[in-house]
Motif scaffolding. Structure first.
Motif, short mmCIF file in Angstrom:
data_model
loop_
_atom_site.label_atom_id
_atom_site.label_comp_id
_atom_site.label_asym_id
_atom_site.label_seq_id
_atom_site.Cartn_x
_atom_site.Cartn_y
_atom_site.Cartn_z
N ASP A 181 0.58 -1.24 -0.37
CA ASP A 181 -0.01 0.32 -0.37
C ASP A 181 0.84 1.15 -0.27
O ASP A 181 0.35 2.29 -0.91
CB ASP A 181 -1.25 -0.05 1.09
N ARG A 182 1.66 0.80 0.83
CA ARG A 182 2.87 2.62 1.29
C ARG A 182 3.56 2.79 -0.84
O ARG A 182 3.89 3.82 -0.41
CB ARG A 182 3.78 1.94 1.85
N LEU A 183 3.47 1.71 -0.87
CA LEU A 183 4.81 1.92 -2.80
C LEU A 183 3.40 1.93 -3.69
O LEU A 183 3.73 2.18 -4.78
CB LEU A 183 5.44 0.69 -2.35
N GLU A 184 2.38 2.02 -3.15
CA GLU A 184 1.04 2.32 -4.45
C GLU A 184 1.28 1.27 -5.40
O GLU A 184 1.13 1.34 -6.48
CB GLU A 184 1.16 3.36 -4.74
N LEU A 185 1.51 0.13 -4.98
CA LEU A 185 1.50 -1.33 -5.59
C LEU A 185 -0.29 -1.59 -6.22
O LEU A 185 -1.16 -0.94 -5.84
CB LEU A 185 1.65 -2.67 -5.32
N GLN A 186 -0.24 -1.89 -7.75
CA GLN A 186 -2.17 -1.40 -8.35
C GLN A 186 -1.86 -2.84 -8.38
O GLN A 186 -1.53 -3.96 -8.74
CB GLN A 186 -1.81 -0.72 -9.62
N GLY A 187 -3.44 -2.99 -8.37
CA GLY A 187 -4.13 -4.49 -8.63
C GLY A 187 -3.50 -5.49 -7.76
O GLY A 187 -3.72 -6.55 -8.10
N VAL A 188 -3.53 -4.94 -6.34
CA VAL A 188 -3.23 -6.58 -5.75
C VAL A 188 -4.35 -7.07 -4.84
O VAL A 188 -5.24 -6.94 -5.04
CB VAL A 188 -2.05 -5.50 -3.83
N GLN A 189 -3.55 -8.77 -4.98
CA GLN A 189 -4.52 -9.41 -5.08
C GLN A 189 -4.26 -10.33 -3.87
O GLN A 189 -3.42 -10.69 -4.13
CB GLN A 189 -5.45 -10.21 -6.11
N LEU A 190 -4.95 -10.33 -3.12
CA LEU A 190 -4.36 -11.28 -1.62
C LEU A 190 -5.75 -12.52 -1.63
O LEU A 190 -6.58 -12.27 -1.56
CB LEU A 190 -4.23 -10.88 -0.72
N ASP A 191 -4.29 -13.86 -1.67
CA ASP A 191 -5.67 -14.91 -1.74
C ASP A 191 -5.39 -15.64 -0.79
O ASP A 191 -3.36 -16.19 -0.63
CB ASP A 191 -4.96 -15.93 -2.91
N ILE A 192 -5.36 -16.87 0.10
CA ILE A 192 -5.05 -17.14 1.13
C ILE A 192 -5.73 -18.73 1.16
O ILE A 192 -7.30 -18.90 0.59
CB ILE A 192 -5.50 -15.86 2.64
N ASN A 193 -5.51 -19.43 1.71
CA ASN A 193 -5.47 -21.21 2.19
C ASN A 193 -5.05 -21.67 3.33
O ASN A 193 -4.08 -21.00 4.20
CB ASN A 193 -5.45 -21.67 1.06
N SER A 194 -5.67 -22.59 4.03
CA SER A 194 -4.81 -23.63 3.99
C SER A 194 -4.65 -24.53 4.37
O SER A 194 -5.23 -25.87 3.26
CB SER A 194 -5.67 -23.47 5.78
N ILE A 195 -3.45 -25.59 5.00
CA ILE A 195 -3.34 -26.63 3.32
C ILE A 195 -3.11 -27.92 4.89
O ILE A 195 -2.63 -28.92 4.50
CB ILE A 195 -1.66 -26.40 2.64
N VAL A 276 -8.12 -6.40 6.01
CA VAL A 276 -7.67 -7.02 5.26
C VAL A 276 -7.88 -7.83 3.87
O VAL A 276 -8.53 -8.45 4.57
CB VAL A 276 -6.09 -8.02 5.73
N ILE A 277 -8.50 -6.92 3.16
CA ILE A 277 -9.27 -7.90 2.21
C ILE A 277 -8.63 -9.21 1.86
O ILE A 277 -7.46 -9.36 0.69
CB ILE A 277 -10.09 -7.28 1.20
N TYR A 278 -9.49 -10.47 1.53
CA TYR A 278 -8.24 -11.53 1.08
C TYR A 278 -9.75 -12.43 0.36
O TYR A 278 -10.18 -12.18 0.12
CB TYR A 278 -8.32 -12.54 2.23
N ARG A 279 -8.83 -12.79 -0.69
CA ARG A 279 -10.30 -13.50 -1.38
C ARG A 279 -9.43 -15.84 -0.68
O ARG A 279 -8.31 -15.55 -0.72
CB ARG A 279 -9.34 -14.00 -3.34
N GLU A 280 -10.38 -16.07 -0.12
CA GLU A 280 -9.94 -16.95 -0.05
C GLU A 280 -9.52 -18.32 -1.96
O GLU A 280 -11.27 -18.16 -2.64
CB GLU A 280 -11.36 -18.33 0.66
N ASN A 281 -8.86 -18.87 -1.71
CA ASN A 281 -8.38 -20.11 -2.56
C ASN A 281 -8.18 -21.28 -2.93
O ASN A 281 -7.17 -21.49 -2.17
CB ASN A 281 -7.54 -19.46 -4.05
N TRP A 282 -8.63 -22.24 -3.10
CA TRP A 282 -8.96 -23.79 -2.48
C TRP A 282 -7.81 -24.39 -3.00
O TRP A 282 -7.24 -25.40 -2.29
CB TRP A 282 -9.84 -24.40 -2.48
N ARG A 283 -7.10 -23.71 -3.73
CA ARG A 283 -6.28 -24.52 -4.95
C ARG A 283 -5.25 -23.62 -4.92
O ARG A 283 -4.21 -23.95 -5.28
CB ARG A 283 -6.12 -23.35 -6.18
#
Ligand code: AMP
Length: 451
Positions: A181-195, A276-283
């Motif tokens: 965010d501080r670097l103003e990186l564009q189009g950041v998408q966070l994916d999370i999962n538990s393995i 923190v906005i995240y998307r769950e990604n089972w893969r």
């Protein structure tokens, strides 16, 4: 041999950087410095301290931690001291017979080194958890392409200690997101999962293997091979023809043990508490063996197929595997090359490393004054170009322009004898005369206005 041929041979060889490596040049390096400076600031805001580990380590350290079967260790490491012997032993599964001192490898990543250092320096005696970050080059013999190099740079962090509290996972992720965010990186998408962990993952992997065997014929050769070696990696596949099949496979979220499921739910809750906005990604699985439970990956804009800028996850047990005390761990590694590429694609790179002042001088007396002026201006924090030889003023001003200087300080005989120096603003061509102290004042004020 003809004279011509002899001459041809004498021509010195033109050297080029080795495939997969590259020179980083100004002005781009200014962006690298800004990124690294921001990392120092943000990570220290979160209470992390910098660790610098060696570029090479015992090969065995990487084999044991990353996993001898992984691509990174079996195919991609730069290893010295008997590479052939090492690969043969890997193939025969006899790696444990090698003395750890026998081989060294350029580090393909830094987590193993950080864990080694944690053990070697008895850091378990320090207040826990120990929070460390690093930055520097890593080496993997991969097929080079845009965003993938054989010498590449990572910025990473690790939290090691006795606790696996979900708030630790969430704070580590929050820290990376704050950095981006501080670097103003564009189009950041966070994916999370538990393995999952040692309890539930093996059962899931077996189930996955069974299901994959049923559809083996429909899979490509890479995935077919992975059914045996590492079925989880099939989920990573980007092959268009496999997507429909993968969608029908069992999902790990449905097969987590109670503890892992509770941990995952708590991590998600903690992320929400931090906004923190995240998307769950089972893969989402990680390529390296030591990961368990929380895994995450961050992608950014403008990177094509190599769009992951950060990968991370939990690796409880790794320190123990390396001979240390039972220790929980979580960390991430940011691909700095890709981060920089993405920032450049969105126009965040510095166009030119401009000078503040170009000193155009003529005459011996003026040269002495120019040297003194350069010293004072540099001391006051300005970037100054002082030409080493006398130039006509017209040529000097042209040079100042090319270098992107904001001002030209003109010092000739008149200026020196009058004690009034001429300052030309290159953007609009306006000129004004200043005494030495007034000039410094004027430059300081205009710098404050523009910054
Ligand atoms: P890993 O250590 O494989 O989990 O990778 C972490 C991050 O490092 C990735 O998300 C990439 O951004 C970056 N990375 C890994 N391998 C390379 C490479 N060969 N060239 C450039 N960046 C890389």
């Amino acid at each position: 041999m003809s004279e011509g041929a002899a001459k041809k041979e004498e021509k010195p060889r033109k050297f080029q950087a080795i495939r997969g490596t590259r020179d980083l040049l100004p002005p781009e390096t200014a962006l690298w410095n800004r990124v690294e400076q921001t990392a120092h600031e943000v990570f220290s805001n979160f209470g992390f301290g910098e660790i610098r580990v060696p570029i090479f380590e015992s090969t065995d350290l990487f084999a044991r931690s990353i996993g001898a079967e992984t691509d990174v260790v079996s195919k991609e490491m730069y290893t010295f001291g008997g590479f052939e012997e090492f690969s043969a032993k890997v193939r025969e599964g006899m790696l444990s017979e090698m003395s750890p001192e026998e081989m060294i490898s350029l580090r393909p990543e830094a987590t193993a080194s950080v864990c080694r250092a944690y053990i070697e320096h008895g850091m378990q005696q320090l207040p826990q958890p120990v929070k460390l970050y690093y930055m520097g080059p890593m080496f993997r013999r991969e097929r080079p392409q845009k965003g993938r190099y054989r010498q590449f740079y990572q910025i990473g962090a690790e939290v090691l200690g006795g606790s696996d509290a979900p708030a630790i996972d969430a704070e580590v992720i929050e820290m990376v997101m704050t950095f981006f965010d501080r670097l103003e990186l564009q189009g950041v998408q966070l994916d999370i999962n538990s393995i999952g962990d040692r309890n539930c993952r093996p059962k899931y992997v077996e189930l996955l293997r069974t299901e994959l065997l049923k559809v083996k014929d429909k899979l490509g050769p890479d995935s077919q091979r992975r059914i045996e070696t590492n079925p989880l990696r099939v989920l990573d596949s980007k092959l268009e023809s496999e997507q429909g099949i993968i969608a029908t496979l069992p999902r790990i979220a449905d097969h987590l043990c109670e503890d892992c499921a509770a941990h995952y739910a708590a991590v998600k809750h903690q992320l929400e508490m931090r906004g923190v906005i995240y998307r769950e990604n089972w893969r989402l699985v990680r390529g390296l063996d030591y990961y368990m439970r929380t895994t995450f990956e961050i992608t950014a804009r403008g990177l094509g197929s190599q769009n992951a800028v950060c990968g991370g996850g939990r690796y409880d047990g790794l320190v123990e595997l390396l001979g240390g005390p039972p220790t929980k761990g979580i960390g991430f590694a940011i691909g700095e090359d890709r981060l920089i590429l993405s920032l450049q694609e969105s126009g965040k790179g510095p166009a030119q490393q401009g000078r503040d002042v170009y000193i155009a001088w003529m005459g011996e007396r003026a040269h002495a004054t120019a040297i003194r002026a350069a010293k004072d201006l540099r001391k006051a924090g300005f970037s100054v170009e002082l030409p080493p030889v006398e130039q006509k003023f017209g040529k000097a001003l042209g040079q100042a322009d090319k270098l992107g200087a904001k001002y030209a300080l003109i010092l000739g005989d008149n200026e020196v004898s009058e004690g009034l120096w001429t300052l030309k603003t290159l953007a609009d061509g306006s000129q004004a005369k200043f005494t030495e102290p007034d000039l410094l004042d004027h430059l300081r004020k205009s710098k404050r206005v523009s910054s």
